[in-house]
Write an enzyme that holds these catalytic residues in place. Sequence first.
Site, mmCIF file in Angstrom:
data_model
loop_
_atom_site.group_PDB
_atom_site.id
_atom_site.type_symbol
_atom_site.label_atom_id
_atom_site.label_comp_id
_atom_site.label_asym_id
_atom_site.label_seq_id
_atom_site.Cartn_x
_atom_site.Cartn_y
_atom_site.Cartn_z
ATOM 1 N N ASP A 119 147.849 91.925 62.862
ATOM 2 C CA ASP A 119 149.223 92.165 63.291
ATOM 3 C C ASP A 119 150.081 92.678 62.139
ATOM 4 O O ASP A 119 151.003 93.461 62.335
ATOM 5 C CB ASP A 119 149.869 90.865 63.805
ATOM 6 C CG ASP A 119 149.148 90.276 65.002
ATOM 7 O OD1 ASP A 119 148.141 90.855 65.461
ATOM 8 O OD2 ASP A 119 149.609 89.216 65.485
ATOM 9 N N ASP A 194 154.513 96.365 64.561
ATOM 10 C CA ASP A 194 153.389 95.507 64.222
ATOM 11 C C ASP A 194 152.200 96.438 63.987
ATOM 12 O O ASP A 194 151.998 97.405 64.731
ATOM 13 C CB ASP A 194 153.048 94.528 65.358
ATOM 14 C CG ASP A 194 153.906 93.260 65.325
ATOM 15 O OD1 ASP A 194 154.957 93.259 64.635
ATOM 16 O OD2 ASP A 194 153.534 92.282 66.004
ATOM 17 N N HIS A 243 150.858 95.083 70.866
ATOM 18 C CA HIS A 243 149.530 95.318 70.282
ATOM 19 C C HIS A 243 148.629 96.071 71.269
ATOM 20 O O HIS A 243 148.484 95.668 72.419
ATOM 21 C CB HIS A 243 148.857 94.020 69.828
ATOM 22 C CG HIS A 243 149.748 93.235 68.911
ATOM 23 N ND1 HIS A 243 149.566 91.917 68.641
ATOM 24 C CD2 HIS A 243 150.850 93.616 68.202
ATOM 25 C CE1 HIS A 243 150.517 91.495 67.807
ATOM 26 N NE2 HIS A 243 151.307 92.509 67.531
ATOM 27 N N ASP A 245 145.390 96.490 70.939
ATOM 28 C CA ASP A 245 143.959 96.188 70.797
ATOM 29 C C ASP A 245 143.380 95.274 71.876
ATOM 30 O O ASP A 245 142.285 94.718 71.707
ATOM 31 C CB ASP A 245 143.629 95.680 69.383
ATOM 32 C CG ASP A 245 144.456 94.498 68.939
ATOM 33 O OD1 ASP A 245 145.345 94.061 69.701
ATOM 34 O OD2 ASP A 245 144.220 93.997 67.824
ATOM 35 N N CYS A 344 142.105 90.987 66.233
ATOM 36 C CA CYS A 344 143.380 90.461 65.718
ATOM 37 C C CYS A 344 143.198 89.600 64.469
ATOM 38 O O CYS A 344 144.007 89.638 63.556
ATOM 39 C CB CYS A 344 144.056 89.583 66.761
ATOM 40 S SG CYS A 344 144.377 90.380 68.318
HETATM 41 O O1 DAV Z 1 146.606 91.008 76.724
HETATM 42 O O2 DAV Z 1 147.931 89.574 75.836
HETATM 43 C C1 DAV Z 1 146.864 90.872 73.382
HETATM 44 C C2 DAV Z 1 146.929 91.672 72.128
HETATM 45 C C3 DAV Z 1 146.607 90.828 70.952
HETATM 46 N N1 DAV Z 1 146.784 91.493 69.679
HETATM 47 C C4 DAV Z 1 147.323 90.641 75.804
HETATM 48 C C5 DAV Z 1 147.467 91.532 74.564
#
Ligand code: DAV
Length: 360
Positions: A119, A194, A243, A245, A344
């Site tokens: 992050d 981020d 994010h 990813d 992550c």
């Molecule tokens: O699906 O909550 C998570 C991304 C974590 N870096 C989600 C996204």
Amino acid sequence: MHTHHAEPATTPVVSSFTEWDPLEEVVVGRLAGGVFPSWQDSMLATMPDEGIRAFKESGGRPFPAEHLAAADAELDTLAATLQGRGIKVVRPDDVDYGRAFSSPQWQSPGGMSGGMPRDLLIVVGDTIVEAPMSWRCRTHEVDAFRGLIKSYFQRGGGWLAAPRPQLSDELFDGDFNPETEQGYAISEFEPVFDAADFMRFGHDIIVQRSHVTNEFGINWMRRALGPEFRIHEIPVDDPHAMHIDASIVPLAPGKLLVHPERYVPHPLFKDWEILEAPKPVLPATWPMYFCSAWLSMNVLSLDERTVVVERQEEPMIEALTAWGFECVPVDFRHVYSFGGSFHCATLDVRRQGSGGRYLG
Ligand code: DAV
């Protein structure tokens, strides 16, 4: 008087251009000392109900001890698994995240954790970039990684930190409408992002606008990296975007794992095979303070053929195996609860390869 020592001609200490080239050195996060984030209104756009409740009630107080210990044990197992495959693993410094801090304009009863380096940091070629985090409680989170970053710098690595954001109320005067889930929780007051909203494809990098990443931040990154790197902002269909990813995950040149609803077909990927991630198997009762169960697709590539996957995500393991990958199963559900999975919770500092162009 200083004596000049010639540097031996070795590979650079920091060098990583893609998500899939053979991994040589990686940071694995550590959750010890972690506390619940302190509430700020912009979190409403991204966090699950359980997180919203916990951050409002328990911001700055320790994560549940037993669950935290189990998660740290999973992180240790990940580290040992990677070491067992000949990959160098480094870990962050110990930090007590329960200390309050403030700026002239706001205060935070604590920080968060050292569990999610992705992050905070992105390695672009030979440079580690520190992101300007938009959650106030994450202002000092990078400190746990400063020992590592300073050491890489001393050994020749690049180090670039985005301007420190003020995080005053104007930043959180976004146009997000909780009813329609349109708009963004942050404004264009100053550059923020981020690092995990960016995804590396050699000299091309994709990025999504999100509730923690604004246009100002994307433009800062674009100019800081210079014309050698192309930054492509692409649409992602995710009203809770924070994010990229768990939405768009490249596993090898020409192989893209995507979230079945969030991925919006894009000409950049016209020559890529696309695999829709199978439905995650995580039970709805599992505590998830930060993320959705789609962390199942937040995998870590060790090379173009090998992927670390959560041990219980059998549909994912089957799908990736059928697609030609070797899956390395590791238990990681306890880590899930605190904000991420393998991608992550790591930061690849060195992979083989020297970049190039892979997108259409
Ligand atoms: O699906 O909550 C998570 C991304 C974590 N870096 C989600 C996204």
